[in-house]
Enzyme design. Structure first.
Site, PDB file in Angstrom:
ATOM      1  CB  CYS A   1     -77.225 -22.591  52.955  1.00 55.96           C
ATOM      2  SG  CYS A   1     -76.700 -21.494  54.246  1.00 55.96           S
TER       3      CYS A   1
ATOM      4  CG  HIS B   1     -81.212 -23.679  51.580  1.00 54.53           C
ATOM      5  ND1 HIS B   1     -81.244 -23.864  52.946  1.00 54.53           N
ATOM      6  CD2 HIS B   1     -80.664 -22.462  51.390  1.00 54.53           C
ATOM      7  CE1 HIS B   1     -80.742 -22.792  53.543  1.00 54.53           C
ATOM      8  NE2 HIS B   1     -80.374 -21.926  52.617  1.00 54.53           N
TER       9      HIS B   1
ATOM     10  CD  GLN C   1     -84.025 -18.096  47.025  1.00 54.65           C
ATOM     11  OE1 GLN C   1     -84.310 -17.085  46.377  1.00 54.65           O
ATOM     12  NE2 GLN C   1     -83.218 -18.037  48.071  1.00 54.65           N
TER      13      GLN C   1
ATOM     14  CG  ASP D   1     -87.447 -24.840  49.758  1.00 57.13           C
ATOM     15  OD1 ASP D   1     -88.002 -23.743  49.926  1.00 57.13           O
ATOM     16  OD2 ASP D   1     -86.265 -25.055  50.074  1.00 57.13           O
TER      17      ASP D   1
ATOM     18  CE  LYS E   1     -84.671 -17.409  51.836  1.00 59.17           C
ATOM     19  NZ  LYS E   1     -83.260 -17.009  51.790  1.00 59.17           N
TER      20      LYS E   1
END
Ligand code: PMP
Length: 428
Positions: free
Chosen positions: A378, A135, A215, A212, A238
């Site tokens: 993104c 991202h 997600q 990261d 999220k």
């Protein structure tokens, strides 16, 4: 049947009770952008403002004490959620800020007057490794770090299927590498790259590694001890939590050696006009009055997910993903962008429809009350590498049911009929 009781879960989400586009049921397939919030999270924020509201770590009155207790209890909840120690959890505004915190710490280390803060200084001749799957939040801060310091940015590429290409791992990650960062799940492709060999290689050459988890942490069990990385970052919004709060987890000895990013109140030890010294982590990285209500809401979100069980959440989404991949790929003219099966992939499904621009697909779906994301999400280099201008993306969560996937599939067929690209194979 699905692992989670969809009807019971839906009853917890007030927003799912509303209709959109002239009375249509809301089919929310955009949790990857931001998730909806259960009543338990909304109640926790309201509870804080109605009963406790005060600035934590300041003031001698009862409310300030209770606010501090609630804030630190929330930190302990988030730490437990990822198998960490509370002092290793730093609250930030979101994933983006957590990543910037680390990137700026590496360049601030170059000029730090304290020798202990220079340990992870990045400079000319050093290399930072990212992947082509990141991202923008996990790409631009590293490009900027390289511009500030003269370090070089390198990256691991993608295969045609949208998986991470590890064939040149040992040359891309080498003795010059200071830092490696990689997503645990691509927000566009759904791909879950194999992290173990990347983390092992990074540590072999003495580099730090960040994962990261924006997600992944909301959708699967993540345990920092099992992961073995040095940093994990994710966003509250999220994972059913409020906007305005994110998390940086850092290994204690690494955080200890990092200079601050933002400076100001409550991150200090001693302040004189001539100069100041800084508090130990996590306070060193939490300048200013924190987003207290949001942190308390985030802890309620973690409690909610824990009660459902993260293994059940993952199994739930895996079942939906398998079903959606099968149904979507059965439509002539629809192509999934990214892994076409459920092996090592999560529930972010991007696709293109021959003859219809993704924005038009999104519009036709929206007319039917189906919320999806369209565009480059993104992560511009990813869509460029996959050879598409943009995609339509559906993402799932705890309230998603087979009926939502069916609505999506019917919506895509409807778009094909609407734009006359159904090849005449469909009954009108
Ligand atoms: N990384 C990934 C993989 C993401 O999907 C996102 C959000 N789309 C981010 C980072 C950035 O998160 P935020 O906007 O909450 O900072």
């Amino acid at each position: 049947p699905l692992p989670l009781d969809v009807e019971a879960v839906r009853a917890d989400f007030p927003i799912l009770g509303r209709t959109v586009r002239d009375g249509k049921r809301l089919v929310y397939l955009d949790s990857g952008a931001t998730s909806q919030k259960p009543r338990q999270v909304l109640d926790a924020e309201r509870w804080f403002y109605e009963n406790v509201n005060a600035a934590p770590h300041r003031g001698a009155h009862q409310l300030a004490e209770e606010a501090t207790e609630a804030y630190e209890a929330a930190r302990a909840t988030i730490a437990a959620f990822i198998g960490a120690q509370p002092d290793e959890v730093v609250f930030t505004r979101n994933t983006t800020e957590a990543i910037n915190l680390v990137a700026y710490a590496f360049s601030n280390a170059v000029t730090a007057k304290e020798p202990e803060f220079r340990r992870y200084a990045v400079g000319q001749g050093d290399e930072i490794v990212v992947t082509e799957m990141e991202h923008h939040a996990n790409l631009i801060p590293w490009q900027q770090l390289c511009e500030r310091t003269g370090a070089t940015l390198r990256w691991l590429g993608l295969t045609d299927e949208g998986r991470l290409d590890l064939s040149d791992l040992d040359t891309v990650v080498n003795e010059r590498t200071k830092f490696v960062t990689v997503t645990q799940q691509s927000n566009i492709l759904g791909t879950m790259p194999p992290l173990a060999p990347i983390i092992a290689r990074a540590h072999e050459v003495g580099a730090l590694v960040m994962v990261d988890g924006a997600q992944s942490v909301p959708h699967q069990p993540v345990d920092v001890a099992a992961l073995g990385a040095d940093f994990l970052v994710f966003s509250g919004h999220k994972m059913l939590g409020p906007t305005g709060v994110g998390v940086l987890w850092g290994r204690a000895e690494v955080l200890d050696a990092l200079p601050p990013f933002l400076t100001g109140g409550s991150m200090i030890e001693v302040v004189r006009m001539e100069g100041s010294t800084f508090a130990p982590p996590p306070q060193r990285f939490e300048a200013g009055v924190p987003m207290t209500a949001q942190v308390i809401g985030l802890a309620a979100a973690a409690d909610y997910l824990t009660a459902l069980g993260m293994e059940a959440v993952q199994a739930h989404e895996e079942a939906l993903t398998g079903y959606a991949l099968e149904q979507l790929q059965a439509i002539p003219g629809v192509r999934v962008v990214g892994p076409a099966d459920t092996v090592a992939r999560g529930g972010a499904i991007s696709f293109v429809v021959d003859g219809i621009h993704p924005h038009d697909v999104g519009q036709v779906l929206d007319d039917q009350g189906i919320a999806v994301r369209v565009g480059h999400h993104c992560a511009w280099p990813v869509v460029r590498r996959m050879g598409v201008p943009a995609t339509t993306r559906a993402t799932f969560y705890v309230h998603t049911g087979y009926d939502d996937v069916d609505a999506l599939v019917e919506g895509v067929r409807h778009a094909q009929r609407f734009f006359g690209v159904d090849g005449g194979e469909e009954v009108r």
